[in-house]
Design a protein around this motif. Sequence first.
Motif, short mmCIF file in Angstrom:
data_model
loop_
_atom_site.label_atom_id
_atom_site.label_comp_id
_atom_site.label_asym_id
_atom_site.label_seq_id
_atom_site.Cartn_x
_atom_site.Cartn_y
_atom_site.Cartn_z
N ARG A 1 36.15 -23.31 16.89
CA ARG A 1 35.12 -23.59 15.89
C ARG A 1 34.61 -22.29 15.25
O ARG A 1 34.43 -22.22 14.04
CB ARG A 1 33.98 -24.36 16.56
CG ARG A 1 32.82 -24.67 15.67
CD ARG A 1 33.14 -25.67 14.61
NE ARG A 1 33.40 -26.98 15.12
CZ ARG A 1 33.69 -28.01 14.34
NH1 ARG A 1 33.72 -27.87 13.04
NH2 ARG A 1 33.93 -29.18 14.86
N ARG A 2 34.39 -21.26 16.06
CA ARG A 2 33.91 -19.97 15.53
C ARG A 2 34.93 -19.36 14.57
O ARG A 2 34.57 -18.87 13.50
CB ARG A 2 33.64 -18.98 16.66
CG ARG A 2 32.32 -19.20 17.36
CD ARG A 2 32.05 -18.10 18.35
NE ARG A 2 31.81 -16.84 17.65
CZ ARG A 2 31.84 -15.65 18.22
NH1 ARG A 2 32.11 -15.55 19.51
NH2 ARG A 2 31.60 -14.57 17.54
N GLU B 1 34.57 -31.00 22.62
CA GLU B 1 33.37 -30.17 22.59
C GLU B 1 32.49 -30.37 23.80
O GLU B 1 31.81 -29.47 24.23
CB GLU B 1 32.59 -30.44 21.29
CG GLU B 1 33.36 -29.97 20.08
CD GLU B 1 32.52 -29.95 18.84
OE1 GLU B 1 31.35 -30.35 18.90
OE2 GLU B 1 33.05 -29.51 17.80
N LYS C 1 26.70 -27.90 22.83
CA LYS C 1 27.37 -26.70 22.33
C LYS C 1 28.83 -26.75 22.75
O LYS C 1 29.12 -27.04 23.89
CB LYS C 1 26.73 -25.44 22.92
CG LYS C 1 25.32 -25.21 22.46
CD LYS C 1 25.32 -24.53 21.14
CE LYS C 1 23.89 -24.15 20.77
NZ LYS C 1 23.83 -23.58 19.47
N PRO C 2 29.73 -26.47 21.82
CA PRO C 2 31.12 -26.44 22.23
C PRO C 2 31.34 -25.34 23.25
O PRO C 2 30.74 -24.28 23.16
CB PRO C 2 31.88 -26.13 20.94
CG PRO C 2 30.91 -26.19 19.83
CD PRO C 2 29.54 -26.20 20.43
N GLY C 3 32.20 -25.59 24.21
CA GLY C 3 32.45 -24.60 25.23
C GLY C 3 33.92 -24.21 25.27
O GLY C 3 34.78 -24.91 24.79
N ARG D 1 34.91 -23.87 21.53
CA ARG D 1 33.90 -23.01 20.90
C ARG D 1 34.57 -21.91 20.09
O ARG D 1 34.17 -21.62 18.96
CB ARG D 1 32.99 -22.41 21.97
CG ARG D 1 31.90 -21.52 21.40
CD ARG D 1 30.97 -21.03 22.49
NE ARG D 1 31.63 -20.20 23.47
CZ ARG D 1 31.83 -18.88 23.34
NH1 ARG D 1 31.42 -18.26 22.25
NH2 ARG D 1 32.43 -18.20 24.28
N TRP D 2 35.62 -21.31 20.64
CA TRP D 2 36.31 -20.24 19.93
C TRP D 2 37.02 -20.77 18.69
O TRP D 2 37.00 -20.13 17.64
CB TRP D 2 37.30 -19.53 20.85
CG TRP D 2 36.62 -18.43 21.60
CD1 TRP D 2 36.23 -18.45 22.89
CD2 TRP D 2 36.19 -17.18 21.06
NE1 TRP D 2 35.60 -17.27 23.21
CE2 TRP D 2 35.56 -16.47 22.10
CE3 TRP D 2 36.28 -16.59 19.81
CZ2 TRP D 2 35.02 -15.20 21.92
CZ3 TRP D 2 35.74 -15.33 19.64
CH2 TRP D 2 35.13 -14.65 20.68
#
Length: 196
Positions: free
Chosen positions: A148-149, A67, A139-141, A145-146
């Motif tokens: 996690r979303r 993350e 913030k996850p990048g 991030r995807w």
Amino acid sequence: MLLSSMTGLWLWWPSVGRWTKGFRWRRHRNTDSNLHYQMGFWIALPLFVLSLTGVWISFPGVFGGREGGGRPAFAPPVAEPAQSVDTVVVRAAGVAKGPLRSVGWPTERSADWTVSLANGRRIKVADDGGVAVAAAARKPGGAARWMRRIHDGDDMGIVWQVVIFLGGLLPAGLAVTGVIMWWRARGWRAKVAARG
């Protein structure tokens, strides 16, 4: 769950006739078997996606999806920090309130303590002087991030959130109907063996 999704599709595939036969409701004389086939087929792909993203989130170092970005670099903890854990927690409480989630020990790379709260806030406490300041939220990048979303359904719309909800419930239904099917087949095989 990944294996269950793939093997479930293999077992769902009709062994006789066209593959479209698998979509029929009356594929079997028992309602529980028909439920098992239908639920299993329609949830297999979403379960595969949720399982894959769950594995990615659980083992970020393996996939390079950490993350914070990049692979985590190990740094040995400081052997004898200047501040005690109790002092660090008290100083952090002066900056932000909330239930404590974790306390990160200072390392040779970073001499700051990191106090994480259950509400997502983080406080850095300097080991040398004990000064506590709020840290920027991580913030996850990128891919993390995807992942996690997709897994959590954040900002993915109501349709995907319903799919995720069903992805949590239907495996329990599949387990129940699967055990019933196995038990019935066991009894049937025992009768056949007794006749022979």
